[in-house]
Design a protein around this motif. Structure first.
Motif, short mmCIF file in Angstrom:
data_model
loop_
_atom_site.label_atom_id
_atom_site.label_comp_id
_atom_site.label_asym_id
_atom_site.label_seq_id
_atom_site.Cartn_x
_atom_site.Cartn_y
_atom_site.Cartn_z
N LEU A 240 28.59 22.50 44.79
CA LEU A 240 29.47 22.07 45.88
C LEU A 240 28.67 21.81 47.16
CD1 LEU A 240 32.62 24.34 45.46
CD2 LEU A 240 32.49 21.86 45.24
N SER A 241 27.66 22.62 47.41
CA SER A 241 26.81 22.38 48.57
C SER A 241 26.11 21.03 48.45
CB SER A 241 25.78 23.50 48.72
OG SER A 241 26.41 24.75 48.90
N ALA A 242 25.68 20.70 47.23
CA ALA A 242 25.05 19.40 47.01
C ALA A 242 26.08 18.28 47.12
CB ALA A 242 24.38 19.37 45.65
N GLY A 254 20.26 16.61 40.87
CA GLY A 254 20.41 17.04 39.48
C GLY A 254 21.80 17.53 39.11
N HIS A 255 22.81 17.28 39.94
CA HIS A 255 24.18 17.72 39.63
C HIS A 255 25.03 16.53 39.19
CE1 HIS A 255 23.30 21.64 41.37
NE2 HIS A 255 22.80 21.03 42.43
N ARG A 256 26.09 16.83 38.46
CA ARG A 256 27.01 15.81 38.00
C ARG A 256 28.35 15.98 38.71
NH1 ARG A 256 25.93 15.52 31.44
NH2 ARG A 256 23.67 15.17 31.57
N THR A 258 31.31 14.61 38.66
CA THR A 258 32.56 14.65 37.90
C THR A 258 32.76 16.01 37.25
OG1 THR A 258 32.44 12.27 37.48
CG2 THR A 258 33.87 13.58 36.05
N ARG A 259 31.71 16.53 36.63
CA ARG A 259 31.83 17.86 36.00
C ARG A 259 32.10 18.94 37.04
NH1 ARG A 259 27.22 18.36 31.22
NH2 ARG A 259 27.99 16.64 29.92
N VAL A 260 31.47 18.82 38.19
CA VAL A 260 31.68 19.81 39.25
C VAL A 260 33.14 19.82 39.67
CG1 VAL A 260 31.10 20.46 41.61
CG2 VAL A 260 29.30 19.69 40.05
N ARG A 261 33.72 18.63 39.86
CA ARG A 261 35.11 18.56 40.31
C ARG A 261 36.07 19.12 39.26
NH1 ARG A 261 33.27 13.29 42.30
NH2 ARG A 261 32.95 13.50 44.55
#
Length: 361
Positions: A240-242, A254-256, A258-261
């Motif tokens: 979330l910070s990213a 390196g984050h995705r 859509t998956r985070v949401r």
């Protein structure tokens, strides 16, 4: 030579300088400690104050273990069977709504997002109405289960809708799907209530939002769900910070997105669904607690989650205690008190010059 050595090592006997990052975390740490201590005091007050006839001093003696007070069956009923369950529920509801609101505001980058955004509240209400009308639900525990199932079902449909199309997983698509489905469930709930007037009185008592009548057994099934929701929430701190840097910035780290949401939406479903099942729809708490937390923590996501949960738990207990004593011997719904306070505060936030900088981004 001696002078040169002295100049090269100034303050040799002084303490080493404190890193700037440690100084930045100090306000959050002190605020968390203060809120935790305040929560402990409020929990004790919640056990001492109630709508019954048990005196404050006698309840205090019971907490201190006085044998005569412990032998009083009526006092035990008031403290252990009535006040303790609703105090536990107030902490659970407050922490759940505070953390869920913080997550939603961060993932949508909208400081006015709240826990009804995914249709959880309206889905839970529809579930209660279905249980009352077509399945003969009578007990509070059965209503709790129907509310939880309805909230989770609504949020699951929202996630499926948001996952389709070219803009899958975007914050705007998530918000639009939640708003549309929430309105649909609200219309269906109204239709069923108008068709079967006999369930309206029971539903009206649930939908006003109150902690009255909660038993300890009502809280046990929801503890694992809330625990899982909190674990997922804190696991999403770094993503979330990213994500606050934008989708492109998050991908570069390196984050995705859509998956985070979707992970955040799942955590919000567990937290908000459990809170609504316990206390009914509670407005404003999931909106105001994260805003207050950000004034202390700034953009640090972990601090926001911790302080949001603590602030909301404190506010929930204060509102519940006031609900018992404002119009004795009757009780005011806790949602009414929160709305009376939250409405003016929301207007102030909307007019505040700091609102543009209070977002999660």
């Amino acid at each position: 030579m001696l002078v040169a050595q002295e100049e090269a090592a100034p303050g040799a006997g002084s303490d080493p300088p404190i890193p700037a990052a440690a100084k930045a975390h100090r306000p959050t740490l002190w605020a968390a400690l203060a809120l935790t201590a305040l929560l402990g005091v409020l929990v004790i007050l919640s056990l001492l104050i109630g709508t019954g006839s048990s005196p404050f001093a006698r309840a205090w003696d019971y907490l201190l273990g006085d044998p005569a007070a412990r032998a009083d069956a009526q006092l035990r009923l008031a403290v252990v069977d009535v006040r303790l369950p609703r105090t536990i529920a107030a902490v659970m509801v407050g922490v759940s709504l505070g953390v869920a609101g913080c997550l939603l505001q961060a993932v949508t980058r909208n400081p006015l997002a709240e826990t009804g955004l995914l249709g959880v509240n309206n889905g839970a209400a529809f579930g209660v109405v279905l249980g009352l009308t077509y399945f003969g639900v009578k007990s509070p525990f059965a209503m709790l289960l129907w509310a939880l199932v309805g909230g989770m079902a609504a949020s699951s449909v929202v996630l499926l809708l948001a996952a389709t199309g070219r803009a899958a997983g975007s914050p705007l698509r998530l918000v639009l799907a939640g708003s549309a489905l929430g309105a649909t469930f609200h219309g269906l709930t109204s239709y069923v209530l108008l068709s079967t007037q006999s369930t309206f009185d029971t539903f009206r008592y649930w939908t006003i939002g109150s902690l009255a009548g909660i038993e300890t057994s009502d809280t046990y099934p929801l503890l694992p769900l809330i625990a899982v929701g909190l674990l997922v929430a804190f696991a999403c701190v770094r993503p979330l910070s990213a994500l606050a840097l934008g989708d492109d910035g998050a991908r570069a780290l390196g984050h995705r997105p859509t998956r985070v949401r979707f992970a955040v939406a799942g955590a919000v479903t567990l937290l908000a669904g459990s809170a609504v099942a316990l206390a009914g729809p509670i407005a404003f708490l999931g909106l105001l607690a994260p805003y207050a937390a950000r004034t202390v923590t700034g953009p640090r996501m972990a601090g926001q989650l911790v302080l949001s949960g603590l602030i909301a738990a404190n506010v929930m207990i204060v509102a519940d205690v006031l609900a018992r004593v404002v119009i004795r011997p009757w009780e005011t719904p806790v949602s009414v008190l929160l709305a009376l306070v939250g409405g003016p505060l929301l207007i102030w936030i909307a007019r505040s010059s700091r609102m543009s900088t209070a977002g999660a981004a």
